[in-house]
Design an enzyme around this catalytic site. Structure first.
Site, PDB file in Angstrom:
ATOM      1  N   ASN A  31      41.393  14.895 -17.984  1.00  0.00           N
ATOM      2  CA  ASN A  31      41.479  14.005 -18.846  1.00  0.00           C
ATOM      3  C   ASN A  31      39.929  14.004 -19.330  1.00  0.00           C
ATOM      4  O   ASN A  31      39.079  13.889 -18.794  1.00  0.00           O
ATOM      5  CB  ASN A  31      41.557  12.658 -18.102  1.00  0.00           C
ATOM      6  CG  ASN A  31      41.528  11.394 -19.084  1.00  0.00           C
ATOM      7  OD1 ASN A  31      40.988  11.695 -20.192  1.00  0.00           O
ATOM      8  ND2 ASN A  31      41.734  10.261 -18.736  1.00  0.00           N
ATOM      9  N   CYS A  45      39.167   6.388 -24.798  1.00  0.00           N
ATOM     10  CA  CYS A  45      40.083   7.672 -24.744  1.00  0.00           C
ATOM     11  C   CYS A  45      41.134   7.672 -26.020  1.00  0.00           C
ATOM     12  O   CYS A  45      41.348   8.562 -26.452  1.00  0.00           O
ATOM     13  CB  CYS A  45      40.998   7.488 -23.511  1.00  0.00           C
ATOM     14  SG  CYS A  45      40.118   7.913 -21.956  1.00  0.00           S
ATOM     15  N   HIS A  70      48.001  11.344 -24.940  1.00  0.00           N
ATOM     16  CA  HIS A  70      46.728  11.292 -23.963  1.00  0.00           C
ATOM     17  C   HIS A  70      47.061  12.069 -22.680  1.00  0.00           C
ATOM     18  O   HIS A  70      48.199  11.600 -22.093  1.00  0.00           O
ATOM     19  CB  HIS A  70      46.025  10.113 -23.931  1.00  0.00           C
ATOM     20  CG  HIS A  70      44.829  10.075 -23.256  1.00  0.00           C
ATOM     21  ND1 HIS A  70      43.821  11.037 -23.361  1.00  0.00           N
ATOM     22  CD2 HIS A  70      44.512   9.266 -22.417  1.00  0.00           C
ATOM     23  CE1 HIS A  70      42.861  10.532 -22.541  1.00  0.00           C
ATOM     24  NE2 HIS A  70      43.399   9.517 -21.717  1.00  0.00           N
TER      25      HIS A  70
HETATM   26  O1  UT7 Z   1      42.186   7.881 -19.532  1.00  0.00           O
HETATM   27  C1  UT7 Z   1      41.968   6.607 -19.698  1.00  0.00           C
HETATM   28  C2  UT7 Z   1      43.352   5.682 -18.983  1.00  0.00           C
HETATM   29  N1  UT7 Z   1      43.467   6.258 -17.565  1.00  0.00           N
HETATM   30  C3  UT7 Z   1      44.409   6.256 -16.864  1.00  0.00           C
HETATM   31  O2  UT7 Z   1      45.516   6.237 -17.600  1.00  0.00           O
HETATM   32  C4  UT7 Z   1      44.598   6.527 -15.535  1.00  0.00           C
HETATM   33  C5  UT7 Z   1      45.804   5.619 -15.003  1.00  0.00           C
HETATM   34  N2  UT7 Z   1      45.882   5.610 -13.333  1.00  0.00           N
HETATM   35  C6  UT7 Z   1      46.392   6.750 -12.892  1.00  0.00           C
HETATM   36  O3  UT7 Z   1      46.555   7.775 -13.328  1.00  0.00           O
HETATM   37  C7  UT7 Z   1      46.744   6.542 -11.238  1.00  0.00           C
HETATM   38  O4  UT7 Z   1      46.683   5.090 -11.074  1.00  0.00           O
HETATM   39  C8  UT7 Z   1      45.659   7.286 -10.461  1.00  0.00           C
HETATM   40  C9  UT7 Z   1      45.741   8.873 -10.426  1.00  0.00           C
HETATM   41  C10 UT7 Z   1      44.047   6.941 -10.688  1.00  0.00           C
HETATM   42  C11 UT7 Z   1      45.717   6.843  -8.999  1.00  0.00           C
HETATM   43  O5  UT7 Z   1      47.219   7.208  -8.608  1.00  0.00           O
HETATM   44  P1  UT7 Z   1      47.929   5.956  -8.003  1.00  0.00           P
HETATM   45  O6  UT7 Z   1      49.331   6.845  -7.597  1.00  0.00           O
HETATM   46  O7  UT7 Z   1      48.154   4.891  -8.565  1.00  0.00           O
HETATM   47  O8  UT7 Z   1      47.277   6.094  -6.093  1.00  0.00           O
HETATM   48  P2  UT7 Z   1      46.656   4.723  -5.830  1.00  0.00           P
HETATM   49  O9  UT7 Z   1      45.133   4.669  -6.322  1.00  0.00           O
HETATM   50  O10 UT7 Z   1      47.695   3.733  -5.521  1.00  0.00           O
HETATM   51  O11 UT7 Z   1      46.586   5.376  -4.372  1.00  0.00           O
HETATM   52  C12 UT7 Z   1      47.562   5.744  -3.513  1.00  0.00           C
HETATM   53  C13 UT7 Z   1      46.955   6.225  -2.372  1.00  0.00           C
HETATM   54  C14 UT7 Z   1      45.828   5.389  -1.493  1.00  0.00           C
HETATM   55  O12 UT7 Z   1      46.188   5.499  -0.074  1.00  0.00           O
HETATM   56  P3  UT7 Z   1      46.833   4.463   0.772  1.00  0.00           P
HETATM   57  O13 UT7 Z   1      46.251   3.150   0.583  1.00  0.00           O
HETATM   58  O14 UT7 Z   1      47.989   4.561   0.115  1.00  0.00           O
HETATM   59  O15 UT7 Z   1      46.568   5.058   2.071  1.00  0.00           O
HETATM   60  C15 UT7 Z   1      44.538   6.265  -1.973  1.00  0.00           C
HETATM   61  O16 UT7 Z   1      43.659   5.867  -0.944  1.00  0.00           O
HETATM   62  O17 UT7 Z   1      46.233   7.513  -2.567  1.00  0.00           O
HETATM   63  C16 UT7 Z   1      44.917   7.721  -1.949  1.00  0.00           C
HETATM   64  N3  UT7 Z   1      44.097   8.424  -2.820  1.00  0.00           N
HETATM   65  C17 UT7 Z   1      44.044   9.825  -2.749  1.00  0.00           C
HETATM   66  N4  UT7 Z   1      44.316  10.508  -1.805  1.00  0.00           N
HETATM   67  C18 UT7 Z   1      43.861  12.062  -2.016  1.00  0.00           C
HETATM   68  C19 UT7 Z   1      43.405   8.006  -4.085  1.00  0.00           C
HETATM   69  N5  UT7 Z   1      42.985   9.127  -4.550  1.00  0.00           N
HETATM   70  C20 UT7 Z   1      43.187  10.157  -3.808  1.00  0.00           C
HETATM   71  C21 UT7 Z   1      42.746  11.345  -3.839  1.00  0.00           C
HETATM   72  N6  UT7 Z   1      43.147  12.299  -2.842  1.00  0.00           N
HETATM   73  N7  UT7 Z   1      41.968  11.992  -4.725  1.00  0.00           N
END
Ligand code: UT7
Length: 335
Positions: free
Chosen positions: A286, A116, A256
């Site tokens: 993204n 990225c 980004h």
């Molecule tokens: O471009 C390259 C660089 N990349 C980035 O900068 C991305 C960096 N990371 C992020 O932007 C975030 O970590 C994500 C958007 C990928 C994820 O967001 P998060 O707030 O860190 O969520 P998480 O992975 O901790 O998941 C929280 C909850 C989980 O459920 P439980 O375990 O709390 O019950 C996930 O299973 O959200 C759930 N979850 C979803 N729910 C509905 C994960 N994805 C989804 C989804 N829809 N699509």
């Protein structure tokens, strides 16, 4: 004559027509508009659905758009750098494919892989060619067909990415406009947290690798998030400090576009007011190395960029590779 800087003198882009909305994604995997909007900030993204239109196709379209705008003669281009994580082939370079289709015959053409952060890395490389006097008209193309490596059964990654391309013309400027400073770094400890596990020489494609979904983006989102905020803030703050820039002086911060929460955190920590932060993540998601070029293209087309605007761009991606650059914008844009 003043010091030579590498100025952006035109921006082109291409975005596929197909709009993949959060509602459509909600019918494909267990997700919903509310989660994606609040956790990431994306409402929709563009997808190049035609399998006969690889990354080079979008890159070519972006270059055609740029050439039409700048009335560039392709024969004058002497370097093409393509930043992409989704090349048409492992080799040869996608830059060579784009150059051939765009009648560029007098240029060195190569790809770079900085995920990225590819655009910032490519512009920094281009700047060194310009400042040394070796090259005079450089094309930097960022093109990403992210949809080909997104697993649309994995809700943790499939809402995040979109397809798109941007192309920039880079030329020498001796009046103080162009790339003024760049701080680009890599923390290789981040490799396992954001990668494609198979398909390279470390793990060639096999039935097992396909069955295990190892040809898709793998991401440990929370780890990536934390490092993205820390490193984008640090490099942006460094570049601002060593150029005596405060949030007041900066006309635009272009981060980004990976997560709205990351963008807001960076803006707050480097004290650039929200209205000076350019955001289009809601429309395109993204697009990896193409996010910043697509932002510049929209801003150019909106007439939002003026000669002398102090612009800071910051990115973070796989590697982890990250950084910030400071541009003194070189031309007035009009709607
Ligand atoms: O471009 C390259 C660089 N990349 C980035 O900068 C991305 C960096 N990371 C992020 O932007 C975030 O970590 C994500 C958007 C990928 C994820 O967001 P998060 O707030 O860190 O969520 P998480 O992975 O901790 O998941 C929280 C909850 C989980 O459920 P439980 O375990 O709390 O019950 C996930 O299973 O959200 C759930 N979850 C979803 N729910 C509905 C994960 N994805 C989804 C989804 N829809 N699509």
């Amino acid at each position: 004559m003043g010091k030579i800087h590498a100025a952006i003198t035109g921006v082109g882009a291409y975005l596929p027509d197909y709009v993949l909305t959060n509602d459509e994604l909600s019918r494909m995997v267990d997700t919903n508009d509310e989660w994606i909007t609040t956790r990431v900030g994306i409402k929709e993204r563009r997808i190049e659905k035609d399998p006969n239109r690889p990354a080079s196709y979008m890159g070519i379209k972006a270059v055609e758009n740029l050439f039409a705008r700048t009335k560039t003669n392709p024969e004058e281009i002497d370097l093409v750098i393509c930043a992409t994580s989704t090349p048409d082939h492992i080799f040869p370079a996608t830059a060579a494919i784009i150059a051939e289709a765009c009648s560029i015959k007098n240029a060195l053409c190569f790809d770079i892989q900085a995920a990225c952060s590819g655009f910032l890395a490519a512009y920094t490389i281009a700047s060194n060619f310009i400042e040394s006097g070796q090259k005079k008209k450089i094309l930097v193309v960022s093109t990403e067909k992210m949809s080909y490596m997104v697993d649309y059964t994995d809700r943790s990654t499939c809402p995040l990415f979109g397809d798109g391309a941007g192309a920039l013309l880079i030329e020498p400027n001796d009046e103080g406009y162009g790339l003024i400073d760049s701080e680009m770094l890599t923390d290789g400890a981040g490799v396992p947290y954001l990668e494609m596990k198979a398909g390279g020489s470390a793990k060639p494609a096999s039935h097992e690798s396909v069955d295990a979904h190892e040809h898709f983006v793998y991401q440990e989102g929370k780890v990536v998030f934390k490092h993205a905020v820390t490193n984008m803030c640090k490099t942006t703050a460094d570049v601002m400090a060593r150029n005596n820039l405060t949030g007041e002086d900066v006309k635009w911060l272009i981060p980004h576009q990976a997560n709205l929460r990351i963008i807001e955190a960076v803006g707050q920590r480097v004290e650039v007011p929200t209205e000076k932060i350019f955001i289009n993540i809601q429309k395109y998601g993204n697009t990896s190395s193409a996010t910043v070029p697509i932002c510049l293209w929209e801003m150019q087309n909106n007439g939002q960029l003026k000669k002398g605007d102090k612009i800071v761009c910051t990115t973070f991606g796989a590697g982890f590779t990250f950084g910030a650059i400071y541009i003194n914008w070189a031309y007035d844009t009009e709607k």
